[in-house]
Design an enzyme around this catalytic site. Sequence first.
Site, mmCIF file in Angstrom:
data_model
loop_
_atom_site.group_PDB
_atom_site.id
_atom_site.type_symbol
_atom_site.label_atom_id
_atom_site.label_comp_id
_atom_site.label_asym_id
_atom_site.label_seq_id
_atom_site.Cartn_x
_atom_site.Cartn_y
_atom_site.Cartn_z
ATOM 1 N N CYS A 165 0.828 -1.218 0.000
ATOM 2 C CA CYS A 165 0.000 0.000 0.000
ATOM 3 C C CYS A 165 0.857 1.261 0.000
ATOM 4 O O CYS A 165 0.653 2.162 -0.804
ATOM 5 C CB CYS A 165 -0.946 -0.014 1.201
ATOM 6 S SG CYS A 165 -1.901 1.507 1.304
ATOM 7 N N CYS A 219 -1.517 1.687 -3.055
ATOM 8 C CA CYS A 219 -2.508 2.755 -2.871
ATOM 9 C C CYS A 219 -1.917 4.169 -2.838
ATOM 10 O O CYS A 219 -2.423 5.068 -3.510
ATOM 11 C CB CYS A 219 -3.267 2.563 -1.559
ATOM 12 S SG CYS A 219 -3.473 0.878 -1.031
ATOM 13 N N LYS A 252 -0.002 5.309 -6.040
ATOM 14 C CA LYS A 252 -1.047 5.340 -7.076
ATOM 15 C C LYS A 252 -1.872 6.619 -6.970
ATOM 16 O O LYS A 252 -2.091 7.332 -7.932
ATOM 17 C CB LYS A 252 -1.921 4.086 -6.929
ATOM 18 C CG LYS A 252 -3.063 3.928 -7.894
ATOM 19 C CD LYS A 252 -4.363 4.568 -7.476
ATOM 20 C CE LYS A 252 -4.881 4.233 -6.113
ATOM 21 N NZ LYS A 252 -5.425 2.909 -5.944
ATOM 22 N N TYR A 270 -9.269 -3.358 -10.808
ATOM 23 C CA TYR A 270 -8.904 -2.077 -10.203
ATOM 24 C C TYR A 270 -7.649 -1.467 -10.838
ATOM 25 O O TYR A 270 -7.631 -0.313 -11.242
ATOM 26 C CB TYR A 270 -8.538 -2.292 -8.727
ATOM 27 C CG TYR A 270 -9.651 -2.471 -7.752
ATOM 28 C CD1 TYR A 270 -10.134 -1.387 -7.022
ATOM 29 C CD2 TYR A 270 -10.182 -3.730 -7.500
ATOM 30 C CE1 TYR A 270 -11.117 -1.550 -6.066
ATOM 31 C CE2 TYR A 270 -11.173 -3.905 -6.548
ATOM 32 C CZ TYR A 270 -11.637 -2.816 -5.832
ATOM 33 O OH TYR A 270 -12.606 -2.975 -4.887
ATOM 34 N N GLU A 327 -7.406 1.877 -13.082
ATOM 35 C CA GLU A 327 -6.784 3.050 -12.466
ATOM 36 C C GLU A 327 -5.577 3.533 -13.270
ATOM 37 O O GLU A 327 -5.415 4.730 -13.534
ATOM 38 C CB GLU A 327 -6.365 2.722 -11.028
ATOM 39 C CG GLU A 327 -7.577 2.542 -10.125
ATOM 40 C CD GLU A 327 -7.230 2.285 -8.656
ATOM 41 O OE1 GLU A 327 -8.119 2.502 -7.824
ATOM 42 O OE2 GLU A 327 -6.098 1.867 -8.349
ATOM 43 N N HIS A 367 -26.665 21.820 0.172
ATOM 44 C CA HIS A 367 -26.797 22.430 -1.139
ATOM 45 C C HIS A 367 -25.806 23.568 -1.320
ATOM 46 O O HIS A 367 -25.613 24.346 -0.382
ATOM 47 C CB HIS A 367 -28.233 22.959 -1.288
ATOM 48 C CG HIS A 367 -28.530 23.460 -2.642
ATOM 49 N ND1 HIS A 367 -28.658 22.631 -3.737
ATOM 50 C CD2 HIS A 367 -28.705 24.720 -3.096
ATOM 51 C CE1 HIS A 367 -28.926 23.372 -4.810
ATOM 52 N NE2 HIS A 367 -28.949 24.635 -4.443
ATOM 53 N N GLU A 377 -25.822 15.690 -2.471
ATOM 54 C CA GLU A 377 -27.213 15.874 -2.036
ATOM 55 C C GLU A 377 -28.173 15.003 -2.846
ATOM 56 O O GLU A 377 -29.273 14.694 -2.395
ATOM 57 C CB GLU A 377 -27.632 17.345 -2.092
ATOM 58 C CG GLU A 377 -27.760 17.925 -3.479
ATOM 59 C CD GLU A 377 -28.145 19.402 -3.462
ATOM 60 O OE1 GLU A 377 -29.132 19.740 -2.809
ATOM 61 O OE2 GLU A 377 -27.429 20.213 -4.094
#
Length: 474
Positions: free
Chosen positions: A43, A48, A51, A184, A188, A455, A460
């Site tokens: 990682c 991760c 990346k 993945y 990616e 908002h 939302e």
Amino acid sequence: MAKYDYDLFVIGAGSGGVRAARIAAGHGAKVGIAEEYRVGGTCVIRGCVPKKLLVYASRFHDEFEDAAGFGWTVGATTFDWAKLIANKDKEIARLEGLYRANLERAGVDIHATRAVLEGPNSVRLASADRVVTADKILFATGGWPSMGDDAGQGIAGIEHAITSNEAFHLKEQPKRVVIYGGGYIAVEFAGIFAGLGSEVSIVYRGERFLRGFDEDLRTSLAEEYARRGIRIVTGTTIRRIEKNSGGLSVALSNGTVLEADAAMFATGRVPNVKGLGLEKAGVALAKNGGIGVDAASRTNVANVYAVGDVTNRVQLTPVAIREGHAFADSVFGKQSWSTSYDMIPTGVFSTPEIGTVGLTEAEARDPQLIRARYPSLAGLGGEIDLYKAQFRPMKGTLSGRAERMLMKLVVDQLSGRVLGCHVLGPDAAEMVQLAAIAMRMGATKADFDATMALHPSAAEELVTMRTKWTPPAK
Ligand code: NDP
């Protein structure tokens, strides 16, 4: 005198191993950890974290383009791959230092060596060629790109291909990249290279990439990638890779030959179990080739445990961390708990990105599958309602970017429980992390509806979708 050198010896200093070692030491255990490469594991060192840094780099081009509609004139821009890689490496070295310091502060002995099991209580430290003993041994050796084992078999010239491991250290940016796989990593890296200006082709054996994700996410991302000029070749495999004076020729099973500067395999990762001496202690492997463990991360050998990608469970960093923590608390802290695999949110850092949690529409329609795969949701699903919104994010109004955002809720009809939340678009991963809290607590569509909208935001939409989605009449 203590019976063993250590109460706990951890093999592998990645996310799971480091967490387990630190927590166990905090509970008063004498802990040693061995790492043959760099502290931090996949990682931090080649997964991760680097990346995501490359993903950030790849998104600036959109910003420069979008700026015009907001009145900005952006001058000529250039991109320097070598500088990005050097800066990324500096940050990774800093993080590695932090991981190391945290282990040291916790009193964990760090051994910079490969470590191999000699017996249920003994580990050989290869570089020092000595054996240490431990009451408990934890494997946290992670996974490894599988190209050589499976996907690469029978492909002539496979030695010219790289994996994500090497992609992080390329000296030059490949101008033309062929990426093999549809998971993945393939998706990616396709986004990364395309954003940085490379010509990208994804070669995938199936019909649509990201198998296992909600169909709407898969279709919408494929459309957006095509719009971005990423070539997606499906139903095809790589046959041969030839090196020539101009780069590589990648021959596909459909007869096409793609010219490229790099061919990257992203065809899955396999548990890193080779040459660890597992057989010496009689540690059994599971069907996927990983170390078989129970809910307490215990192998079939009473004092040997395993966490993270080396096991037969979910291959995600936060999962490995939880498993390591639960193991250490339960075995050394007398606070027994086990990792919950319910509602694991996940992101695919494509551009646009995906955030997803819970059941896909197809899964939610199948009560039998739910019972088998998601026991905590047994009894739900079958009859479901769908809520979908697809719209141009507000920023697109002035920038003129055509990209559309997708939001989808999958709801159990009888109970109203939200079973799945799928988002494609800017900040999707950030949104879904928070939706996951509510969904894990059993939130219903009525709870979502009763939540006041924030908002103006894209998120939302998740609390304002009122109309059930029905398929368009044919
Ligand atoms: P994935 O399992 O996600 O995808 C592997 C891809 O390779 C699939 O499309 C699969 O096809 C294809 N494939 C597998 N074997 C072959 C073969 N023999 N020939 C041709 N194609 C093949 O693996 P990745 O390598 O992308 O990532 C590994 C793991 O790392 C992921 O499972 C994930 O858990 C983790 N990860 C998580 C990330 C995140 O959270 N953002 C980022 C990166 C990795 P098919 O679909 O047909 O099986």
